[in-house]
Structure formats: C-alpha cells, structure tokens
Enzyme design. Structure first.
Site, PDB file in Angstrom:
ATOM      1  N   THR A 114      -2.228   3.204   4.137  1.00  0.00           N
ATOM      2  CA  THR A 114      -1.292   4.404   4.082  1.00  0.00           C
ATOM      3  C   THR A 114      -0.516   4.245   5.307  1.00  0.00           C
ATOM      4  O   THR A 114      -1.097   3.716   6.415  1.00  0.00           O
ATOM      5  CB  THR A 114      -2.071   5.333   4.099  1.00  0.00           C
ATOM      6  OG1 THR A 114      -2.944   5.610   3.112  1.00  0.00           O
ATOM      7  CG2 THR A 114      -1.257   6.858   4.378  1.00  0.00           C
TER       8      THR A 114
ATOM      9  N   ARG B 135      -6.641   9.563  -9.643  1.00  0.00           N
ATOM     10  CA  ARG B 135      -7.277   9.437  -8.316  1.00  0.00           C
ATOM     11  C   ARG B 135      -6.191   9.974  -7.602  1.00  0.00           C
ATOM     12  O   ARG B 135      -5.312   9.276  -7.475  1.00  0.00           O
ATOM     13  CB  ARG B 135      -8.241   8.367  -8.020  1.00  0.00           C
ATOM     14  CG  ARG B 135      -8.678   8.518  -6.611  1.00  0.00           C
ATOM     15  CD  ARG B 135      -8.037   8.021  -5.575  1.00  0.00           C
ATOM     16  NE  ARG B 135      -8.523   7.594  -4.437  1.00  0.00           N
ATOM     17  CZ  ARG B 135      -8.098   7.427  -3.175  1.00  0.00           C
ATOM     18  NH1 ARG B 135      -6.883   7.381  -3.137  1.00  0.00           N
ATOM     19  NH2 ARG B 135      -8.817   7.482  -1.993  1.00  0.00           N
ATOM     20  N   VAL B 136      -6.600  11.004  -6.619  1.00  0.00           N
ATOM     21  CA  VAL B 136      -5.629  11.333  -5.468  1.00  0.00           C
ATOM     22  C   VAL B 136      -6.488  11.401  -4.409  1.00  0.00           C
ATOM     23  O   VAL B 136      -7.759  11.845  -4.276  1.00  0.00           O
ATOM     24  CB  VAL B 136      -5.255  12.640  -5.660  1.00  0.00           C
ATOM     25  CG1 VAL B 136      -4.484  13.521  -4.313  1.00  0.00           C
ATOM     26  CG2 VAL B 136      -4.016  12.904  -6.898  1.00  0.00           C
ATOM     27  N   GLY B 137      -5.820  10.568  -3.251  1.00  0.00           N
ATOM     28  CA  GLY B 137      -6.830  10.792  -1.851  1.00  0.00           C
ATOM     29  C   GLY B 137      -6.364  11.583  -0.825  1.00  0.00           C
ATOM     30  O   GLY B 137      -5.824  12.912  -1.444  1.00  0.00           O
ATOM     31  N   ASP B 138      -6.500  11.296   0.248  1.00  0.00           N
ATOM     32  CA  ASP B 138      -6.322  12.335   1.170  1.00  0.00           C
ATOM     33  C   ASP B 138      -5.022  12.548   1.781  1.00  0.00           C
ATOM     34  O   ASP B 138      -4.418  13.549   2.259  1.00  0.00           O
ATOM     35  CB  ASP B 138      -7.056  11.980   2.633  1.00  0.00           C
ATOM     36  CG  ASP B 138      -6.625  10.450   3.186  1.00  0.00           C
ATOM     37  OD1 ASP B 138      -6.501   9.493   2.312  1.00  0.00           O
ATOM     38  OD2 ASP B 138      -6.399  10.309   4.282  1.00  0.00           O
TER      39      ASP B 138
ATOM     40  N   THR C  19      -5.881   7.044   7.847  1.00  0.00           N
ATOM     41  CA  THR C  19      -5.827   6.088   6.976  1.00  0.00           C
ATOM     42  C   THR C  19      -7.024   5.794   6.677  1.00  0.00           C
ATOM     43  O   THR C  19      -8.137   6.049   7.456  1.00  0.00           O
ATOM     44  CB  THR C  19      -4.811   4.990   7.449  1.00  0.00           C
ATOM     45  OG1 THR C  19      -5.023   3.937   6.453  1.00  0.00           O
ATOM     46  CG2 THR C  19      -5.384   4.495   8.868  1.00  0.00           C
ATOM     47  N   GLY C  20      -7.473   4.885   5.441  1.00  0.00           N
ATOM     48  CA  GLY C  20      -8.687   4.536   5.129  1.00  0.00           C
ATOM     49  C   GLY C  20      -9.334   5.203   3.754  1.00  0.00           C
ATOM     50  O   GLY C  20      -8.634   5.815   3.245  1.00  0.00           O
TER      51      GLY C  20
ATOM     52  N   SER D 243       0.760  -1.257   0.204  1.00  0.00           N
ATOM     53  CA  SER D 243      -0.068   0.014   0.043  1.00  0.00           C
ATOM     54  C   SER D 243       0.937   1.321   0.151  1.00  0.00           C
ATOM     55  O   SER D 243       0.296   2.389  -0.050  1.00  0.00           O
ATOM     56  CB  SER D 243      -0.667   0.147   1.246  1.00  0.00           C
ATOM     57  OG  SER D 243       0.083  -0.292   2.331  1.00  0.00           O
TER      58      SER D 243
ATOM     59  N   GLY E 113      -9.880   7.733   1.728  1.00  0.00           N
ATOM     60  CA  GLY E 113      -9.557   9.227   1.650  1.00  0.00           C
ATOM     61  C   GLY E 113     -10.536  10.075   1.105  1.00  0.00           C
ATOM     62  O   GLY E 113     -10.555  11.341   1.644  1.00  0.00           O
TER      63      GLY E 113
ATOM     64  N   THR F 109       1.771   6.749   0.638  1.00  0.00           N
ATOM     65  CA  THR F 109       0.776   5.865   0.253  1.00  0.00           C
ATOM     66  C   THR F 109       0.837   5.641  -1.288  1.00  0.00           C
ATOM     67  O   THR F 109       1.108   6.567  -2.065  1.00  0.00           O
ATOM     68  CB  THR F 109      -0.670   5.990   0.621  1.00  0.00           C
ATOM     69  OG1 THR F 109      -1.614   5.248   0.599  1.00  0.00           O
ATOM     70  CG2 THR F 109      -1.274   7.405  -0.189  1.00  0.00           C
TER      71      THR F 109
HETATM   72  N1  ASP Z   1      -5.998   7.120   2.507  1.00  0.00           N
HETATM   73  C1  ASP Z   1      -5.526   6.364   1.664  1.00  0.00           C
HETATM   74  C2  ASP Z   1      -6.138   6.737   0.201  1.00  0.00           C
HETATM   75  O1  ASP Z   1      -7.640   7.153   0.241  1.00  0.00           O
HETATM   76  C3  ASP Z   1      -5.762   4.989   1.576  1.00  0.00           C
HETATM   77  C4  ASP Z   1      -5.568   4.137   2.784  1.00  0.00           C
HETATM   78  O2  ASP Z   1      -5.068   4.756   3.806  1.00  0.00           O
HETATM   79  O3  ASP Z   1      -5.946   2.864   2.811  1.00  0.00           O
HETATM   80  O4  ASP Z   1      -5.368   7.101  -0.558  1.00  0.00           O
END
Ligand code: ASP
Length: 332
Positions: free
Chosen positions: A191, A219-222, A242-243, A88, A245, A209
């Site tokens: 992450t 795509r861009v996450g948090d 994490t999780g 990840s 985003g 991450t």
């Molecule tokens: N937060 C990360 C994202 O959305 C992914 C993760 O932490 O599992 O890119």
C-alpha cells in the site's frame, strides 16, 4: 511576516484559545522548549515504500506551488495508482483470488473530513473517488457496486486494471495451488500511505491499495478504514499503515498512533508503541509485516515496523530520501 513566524504565533494563540495545555497536558512541555519548534513550514511529505519516492515528488511540487496538504496527498498517491509497475496499488495491482482487481482507498483533510471507497473495481484513481465521497456526500465510505456507480456518475472512466503481468502472476498463483498466504515485504507488494504538512502547517493524508494479492473476493483491508490505515488530526499529527491489514484493523493502528502523539509521544515513540501494542494482542506469524509512519504538527517524523525490510520515503526542503525503518523483529 514570514511563514514560520506566522505559524508560531498562530500555534501559540491557537493553543491558548483552545486550552490544549489543560486538556492534554503536553502543550506546556511543547511551549517550554527553549529551541524554536522544528516546524517544517517549508513543507514535509512522508510515504510508505519505494514507490513513495515518486509520489512524494508530485506531492512536494504541489506544496511548493502553494497547494494545500490534501491536494498534495491526493495527487501524490495518484502517481502510484497510475503506475503499472506498482503491483500493489491501482492500475497493475494484483487481483483477488477470482482475478478481479479490487481497490481500497481513503483520504482525510485537515478539517477532520474523511472519504473512503472499498472493493472498488475498474477505476484507476480510487483515492480521487474517495475525495469526492468526502466532498459531495454526507457519507464517509462507499463500497463495491455503489462506489463504482458513484465514480461513473462523477465522470470517472472504466478501465481494465488487470495488466498482463498481474494476470500472469495470478495464473502462476493458481498453478502453484491457489493458497492465500499474507507475505511480508513481498516484491513491492504494498500500500501507499502518504501524509503531508503544508506551508500553513496543515496536515492531511491519503492511503490507496489493491490489498493483499489473491485475497478472498470481497475482502477489505485496513487501508480504507479511517483510524486503521490512516488517521489525521490537524491539531496533533497523522499516521498511516501498511502490511497485514487485518492486524492493523483490530488495533486501529493509525488512530492509536495519533492518540499516543496527542498524549505527548513523539511520532517515533508513537509508532513503536503501536507496534508493541499489536504484539500484546496478536499471534505473530512468520510472514507478518506491519509498517507505520507518522508526522506531528511540529514537523517531526516517525517510522517503525514489526519486521525489518520496511522502507519509507521522505521529502523535505533538504531533499528526497528512502529510509529503512527500524523494527521490533528481524526478517525471520
Ligand atoms: N494493508 C494492505 C491491506 O491489508 C496491504 C499492504 O499494505 O500490503 O490491504
């Protein structure tokens, strides 16, 4: 004068000088405590997930050798970025729907400086590129081809980040119908966010991450978004996420936690309040997971998740631990 005494005196005069007590209304409470502040002047490192254990150790070694919090954060998460077994983050990260590994990362130091990269390809240590963005440019965030050019101009080498294992997982995903679905607590797919308090009582953080597996290209996450995946305010504390985003971005989770702490909550209360907040505005689906960790200036820690299954790693003078975070909901 020992570190702890120096820190307490600096904290006291610093607070008096900046009028914290009047502005935020919590300093009186902090300084009225009869017990000594639980300042962890011996250092403290907190990070997300099982792979945080190895990252914490690297960060801890830096702190023990007199290094500062931002060095500890960068070098700590560099360990996960280089580990092909961590699917990840960095090298070995699972690719997007087109089979390209695209990385997001950010870093914040204790002076409020921040740097970030998003959708960066071919570079094993995106957090180190983010640090150079922070130090060498007037910008905070570089993305895609521009971020790659910046990295190459600064001596980073192009690497094939797609390991045979990650390629096989991508092929299997395509065979199984190639439908994108965020998945909670999935196979270490997560992450690393790492926050640290150094011997001087300064706080920093880093987050890196490969994002959600098989995400839409671009795509861009948090994780590279300052305030979402990470936020540090050296007067108050730090938080990282994490999780899923998209949810963290829409609630600016890490910034929210630091603001809750600024207003007097403990890190634990602040993480819980931020999870509670997202349930008020978000449709919670079955496989959604969000996990937060936080530290404050006094060396207190917090961790909380939407669902069970979120683990975080702690390194302090008392040793190294992997802990199960409390959660609002169960697994299902
Ligand atoms: N937060 C990360 C994202 O959305 C992914 C993760 O932490 O599992 O890119």
């Amino acid at each position: 004068m020992n570190n702890r005494r120096t820190f307490l005196i600096q904290a006291f005069f610093g607070a008096m000088a900046s009028g914290l007590g009047c502005r935020y209304g919590y300093a009186t409470q902090v300084f009225a405590k009869s017990n000594p502040l639980p300042v962890n002047y011996e250092g403290l490192v907190l990070s997300t997930w099982h792979h945080g254990l190895a990252a914490n150790e690297a960060a801890w070694n830096i702190l023990q050798n007199g290094g500062n919090a931002v060095d500890a954060c960068e070098k700590g998460v560099n360990v996960s970025e280089a580990d092909p077994a961590v699917s990840s983050v960095g090298y070995g990260g699972l690719p997007d729907a087109s089979g390209n590994v695209t990385l997001d990362a950010c870093i914040m130091d204790s002076n409020g400086n921040a740097g970030s990269v998003a959708c960066l390809e071919h570079i094993m240590h995106p957090v180190s590129v983010a640090r150079l963005v922070m130090q060498k440019t007037p910008h905070v965030m570089l993305t895609g081809a521009g971020a790659l050019k910046f990295a190459l101009d600064h001596g980073f080498e192009k690497t094939n980040l797609l390991t045979p294992e990650a390629k096989e997982a991508w092929n299997n995903w395509k065979k199984s119908g190639a439908r994108y679905a965020p998945a909670a607590n999935w196979e270490n797919h997560d992450t690393i966010g790492l926050i640290a308090l150094d011997h001087q009582g300064n706080i920093a953080g880093a987050c890196t991450t490969s994002g959600m597996a098989f995400k839409h290209p671009g795509r861009v996450g948090d994780s590279p978004i300052i305030g979402a995946g990470l936020f540090v305010d050296n007067k108050v504390g730090a938080a990282t996420a994490t999780g899923e985003g998209e949810v963290v971005m829409k609630t600016l989770g890490s910034f929210l936690i630091v603001e809750f702490m600024r207003n007097g909550m403990s890190p634990q209360q602040a993480c819980e309040a931020a999870i509670q907040r997202l349930t008020e505005t978000t449709h919670i689906h079955k496989s959604m997971q969000i996990g937060y960790i936080a530290i404050n200036k006094e060396g207190q820690t917090g961790a909380y998740a939407l669902r069970s299954g979120f683990q975080y790693a702690v390194r302090s003078a008392t040793g190294s631990q992997l802990l199960d975070a409390a959660s609002l909901l169960g697994w299902e």
